[in-house]
Write a protein that holds these residues in place. Structure first.
Motif, PDB file in Angstrom:
ATOM      1  N   ASN A 182       2.204   3.778  -0.036  1.00 47.43           N
ATOM      2  CA  ASN A 182       3.023   2.824   0.730  1.00 47.43           C
ATOM      3  C   ASN A 182       2.187   2.086   1.773  1.00 47.43           C
ATOM      4  OD1 ASN A 182       5.342   3.475  -0.681  1.00 47.43           O
ATOM      5  ND2 ASN A 182       6.075   4.948   0.835  1.00 47.43           N
ATOM      6  N   TYR A 183       1.277   2.803   2.415  1.00 43.53           N
ATOM      7  CA  TYR A 183       0.402   2.144   3.398  1.00 43.53           C
ATOM      8  C   TYR A 183      -0.511   1.139   2.712  1.00 43.53           C
ATOM      9  CZ  TYR A 183       1.778   5.608   6.952  1.00 43.53           C
ATOM     10  OH  TYR A 183       2.473   6.382   7.836  1.00 43.53           O
ATOM     11  N   GLN A 184      -0.976   1.490   1.525  1.00 41.03           N
ATOM     12  CA  GLN A 184      -1.845   0.569   0.782  1.00 41.03           C
ATOM     13  C   GLN A 184      -1.080  -0.679   0.356  1.00 41.03           C
ATOM     14  OE1 GLN A 184      -3.275   3.114  -2.359  1.00 41.03           O
ATOM     15  NE2 GLN A 184      -4.943   3.976  -1.110  1.00 41.03           N
ATOM     16  N   SER A 185       0.171  -0.477  -0.078  1.00 34.12           N
ATOM     17  CA  SER A 185       0.999  -1.614  -0.483  1.00 34.12           C
ATOM     18  C   SER A 185       1.278  -2.545   0.690  1.00 34.12           C
ATOM     19  CB  SER A 185       2.319  -1.129  -1.084  1.00 34.12           C
ATOM     20  OG  SER A 185       2.092  -0.406  -2.275  1.00 34.12           O
ATOM     21  N   ALA A 186       1.384  -1.952   1.889  1.00 28.94           N
ATOM     22  CA  ALA A 186       1.635  -2.742   3.092  1.00 28.94           C
ATOM     23  C   ALA A 186       0.344  -3.310   3.674  1.00 28.94           C
ATOM     24  CB  ALA A 186       2.337  -1.880   4.137  1.00 28.94           C
ATOM     25  N   PRO A 189      -4.587  -0.013   5.710  1.00 31.61           N
ATOM     26  CA  PRO A 189      -5.491   1.127   5.524  1.00 31.61           C
ATOM     27  C   PRO A 189      -5.835   1.828   6.833  1.00 31.61           C
ATOM     28  CG  PRO A 189      -6.702  -0.943   5.371  1.00 31.61           C
ATOM     29  CD  PRO A 189      -5.250  -1.300   5.402  1.00 31.61           C
ATOM     30  N   GLU A 190      -5.611   1.137   7.960  1.00 31.18           N
ATOM     31  CA  GLU A 190      -5.925   1.744   9.263  1.00 31.18           C
ATOM     32  C   GLU A 190      -4.892   2.783   9.700  1.00 31.18           C
ATOM     33  OE1 GLU A 190      -3.533  -2.031  10.289  1.00 31.18           O
ATOM     34  OE2 GLU A 190      -4.753  -1.202   8.666  1.00 31.18           O
ATOM     35  N   TYR A 191      -3.744   2.836   9.002  1.00 28.96           N
ATOM     36  CA  TYR A 191      -2.686   3.780   9.367  1.00 28.96           C
ATOM     37  C   TYR A 191      -3.011   5.139   8.744  1.00 28.96           C
ATOM     38  CZ  TYR A 191       2.111   4.611  11.079  1.00 28.96           C
ATOM     39  OH  TYR A 191       3.211   5.038  11.781  1.00 28.96           O
ATOM     40  N   ALA A 192      -3.331   6.137   9.570  1.00 27.61           N
ATOM     41  CA  ALA A 192      -3.719   7.462   9.068  1.00 27.61           C
ATOM     42  C   ALA A 192      -2.544   8.155   8.394  1.00 27.61           C
ATOM     43  CB  ALA A 192      -4.245   8.331  10.216  1.00 27.61           C
ATOM     44  N   GLN A 366       6.756  -1.243   9.787  1.00 32.48           N
ATOM     45  CA  GLN A 366       8.165  -1.510   9.492  1.00 32.48           C
ATOM     46  C   GLN A 366       8.399  -2.999   9.228  1.00 32.48           C
ATOM     47  OE1 GLN A 366      11.058   0.376  12.075  1.00 32.48           O
ATOM     48  NE2 GLN A 366       9.818   2.205  12.318  1.00 32.48           N
ATOM     49  N   HIS A 367       7.716  -3.854   9.954  1.00 29.84           N
ATOM     50  CA  HIS A 367       7.842  -5.290   9.715  1.00 29.84           C
ATOM     51  C   HIS A 367       7.311  -5.665   8.332  1.00 29.84           C
ATOM     52  CE1 HIS A 367       8.077  -6.357  14.291  1.00 29.84           C
ATOM     53  NE2 HIS A 367       9.234  -5.990  13.796  1.00 29.84           N
ATOM     54  N   ARG A 368       6.185  -5.063   7.941  1.00 31.57           N
ATOM     55  CA  ARG A 368       5.556  -5.426   6.668  1.00 31.57           C
ATOM     56  C   ARG A 368       6.360  -4.958   5.461  1.00 31.57           C
ATOM     57  NH1 ARG A 368      -1.075  -5.194   7.254  1.00 31.57           N
ATOM     58  NH2 ARG A 368      -1.165  -6.320   9.259  1.00 31.57           N
ATOM     59  N   ILE A 369       7.193  -3.942   5.635  1.00 34.03           N
ATOM     60  CA  ILE A 369       8.027  -3.495   4.517  1.00 34.03           C
ATOM     61  C   ILE A 369       9.435  -4.103   4.621  1.00 34.03           C
ATOM     62  CG2 ILE A 369       6.728  -1.374   4.165  1.00 34.03           C
ATOM     63  CD1 ILE A 369       8.953   0.166   5.573  1.00 34.03           C
TER      64      ILE A 369
END
Length: 481
Positions: A182-186, A189-192, A366-369
């Protein structure tokens, strides 16, 4: 408008008016029952320790249910008796009461179905939320499911997965992979990637841990204490350690509760608590309270205070969300009662929710999703908490009526609870406590209190009134480590 006046009229209602109709009130400091799957030994140990905290019941005579209280606990009760003017005494074991106190109200720290039934079996009336509601709201797995089912606007939990503690590694690993995807889709990558793991029958940070990526390592932190962090080269090893930790704490007895709730570890700006009192079908709120942690990264709460936002964005969140969060919590509680076939107008008692305020990374995610950045629920505590217990203690020590209006005024004036005030190694406990008591007597005429809450080497304190003055005078004592 009618609802507003209804609540306003209830602000002078005594919390413990029912117990006041009897010759004695009964306190039951059963903190260990918060952790029903933690094992019998832990339950006994935590009750013996936290049994020092007595704040409930308003009668002039207060009986306490506790088997074999230590001399330290008895000394603390003598102190509480002196500052509150209450006659506090130890009740005989429940099994020997034989109806001697039949009809008296008992105020338990937490009123589970098991506790409720036990008290009723001995002829005692039970104060507080009904056990079957407490059972659901205190259980992390059941509560998460109920929040999702009810879909109350403004009241939601973060992404989560429920696993059996014995199969934790196999069942949580795909959840970790999903978070990463999900982080990659958004494109973040900086989100641990990380997960918070809590036994279904945990409370606060006991029986909870988190595992998250930090650079090339996987970091495991038990009890929210970063000083106890351990590092691993892969997720499997870290999750195995988390599993062992959970099976030694909140998930020790899997015959009672084997489930673990794994939530996505979020970047947070803050995590304020919010306590409320339910009565006559209304919910009276006491606003947000601040949770004091040992360091910036720690999630372990070492004290509570009136909420003081530490950054402009937090003040903005409070201004925009505090009142709406009160409404959403009240709506959830009403719906939860109705879901269980309970008339909301028939119950009374304290309950608490811990909110999570999203940090910059979480807001961006949250904004990006395609979602609006919002508060989420960390946990619900359908019981007295460290915060409400401290407020009630201040009111009792000041010989004030214990009503919602009085507690709101105490919060407005300023109040802070400190779980452990670090005494200097060269100061004996007796000397340190005596000097704290003397300072409290000196300041109380000015409306400031420094009340001893836990009689330990590093005593627990509740400070109210002019907090700046209190801390200044504490520093002058030169007894802190």
């Amino acid at each position: 408008m009618g609802g507003f006046f209804m609540v306003d009229n209830l602000l002078d209602t005594y919390f413990f008016q029912n117990s006041g109709q009897h010759q004695i009130g009964i306190c039951h400091p059963n903190v260990g029952d918060v952790f029903s799957a933690g094992g019998a030994k832990f339950n006994r140990d935590i009750n013996a320790h936290y049994g020092q905290r007595l704040s409930a019941a308003d009668n002039s005579k207060i009986g306490v249910i506790m088997d074999n209280p230590s001399s330290n606990v008895l000394t603390q009760w003598e102190y509480i008796s002196a500052i509150t003017g209450k006659d506090i005494f130890v009740l005989p074991p429940l099994k020997t009461l034989n109806g001697d106190y039949s009809g008296a109200y008992v105020v338990s720290y937490i009123n589970t179905t098991s506790v409720e039934n036990q008290m009723k079996e001995h002829g005692l009336k039970v104060w507080g939320l009904p056990g079957r509601l407490v059972d659901i709201l205190k259980n992390k797995a059941d509560c998460h499911a109920l929040i999702e089912k009810l879909q109350i606007p403004g009241f939601k939990v973060p992404d989560y997965q429920i696993a059996h503690v014995d199969r934790l590694v196999a069942e949580i690993s795909p959840f970790v992979d999903k978070i990463r995807a999900n982080y990659q889709s958004a494109n973040m990558p900086e989100y641990a990637v990380g997960v918070m793991l809590r036994g279904a029958e945990s409370g606060g940070n006991y029986g909870a841990c988190f595992v998250r990526e930090e650079g090339q390592a996987i970091k495991f932190v038990p009890n929210g204490e970063t000083v106890d962090a351990q590092y691993y080269s892969n997720w499997t090893e870290a999750l195995h350690t988390a599993q062992s930790y959970l099976k030694s704490t909140s998930s020790a007895d899997t015959t009672i509760e084997p489930r673990v709730v794994a939530s996505r570890f979020m970047d947070l700006a803050d995590s304020p608590g919010m306590s409320s009192f339910m009565t006559h079908g209304q919910t009276i709120h006491f606003g947000w309270n601040g949770q004091i942690t040992s360091d910036k990264e720690s999630s372990a709460c070492i004290g509570t205070s009136s909420y003081q936002p530490q950054a402009s964005e937090l003040k903005t969140w409070q201004d925009k969300q505090e009142h709406s969060s009160e409404d959403s919590f009240a709506n959830f509680l009403t719906a939860a009662c109705q879901n269980q076939g309970i008339d909301p107008a028939s119950i009374y008692g304290f309950t608490n929710v811990d909110w999570m305020v999203p940090g910059k990374l979480e807001v961006a995610y949250q904004h990006r999703i395609g979602q609006k950045a919002s508060l989420t629920v960390a946990e619900i505590n359908p019981r007295l908490t460290s915060w409400t217990d401290a407020l009630l203690l201040v009111a009792a020590a000041n010989r004030q009526p214990r009503t919602p209006r009085v507690l709101q005024q105490i919060i407005k004036t300023g109040v802070q609870s400190i779980d452990k005030y670090p005494l200097s190694p060269d100061i004996s406990i007796e000397n340190g406590l005596a000097r704290l008591q003397a300072l409290d007597q000196l300041l109380k005429d000015q409306g400031t209190r420094i009340i001893i809450r836990m009689r330990d080497k590093n005593p627990g304190l509740v400070i109210s009134g002019n907090l700046e003055l209190a801390h200044s005078r504490l520093a002058e004592l030169k007894i802190a480590a």
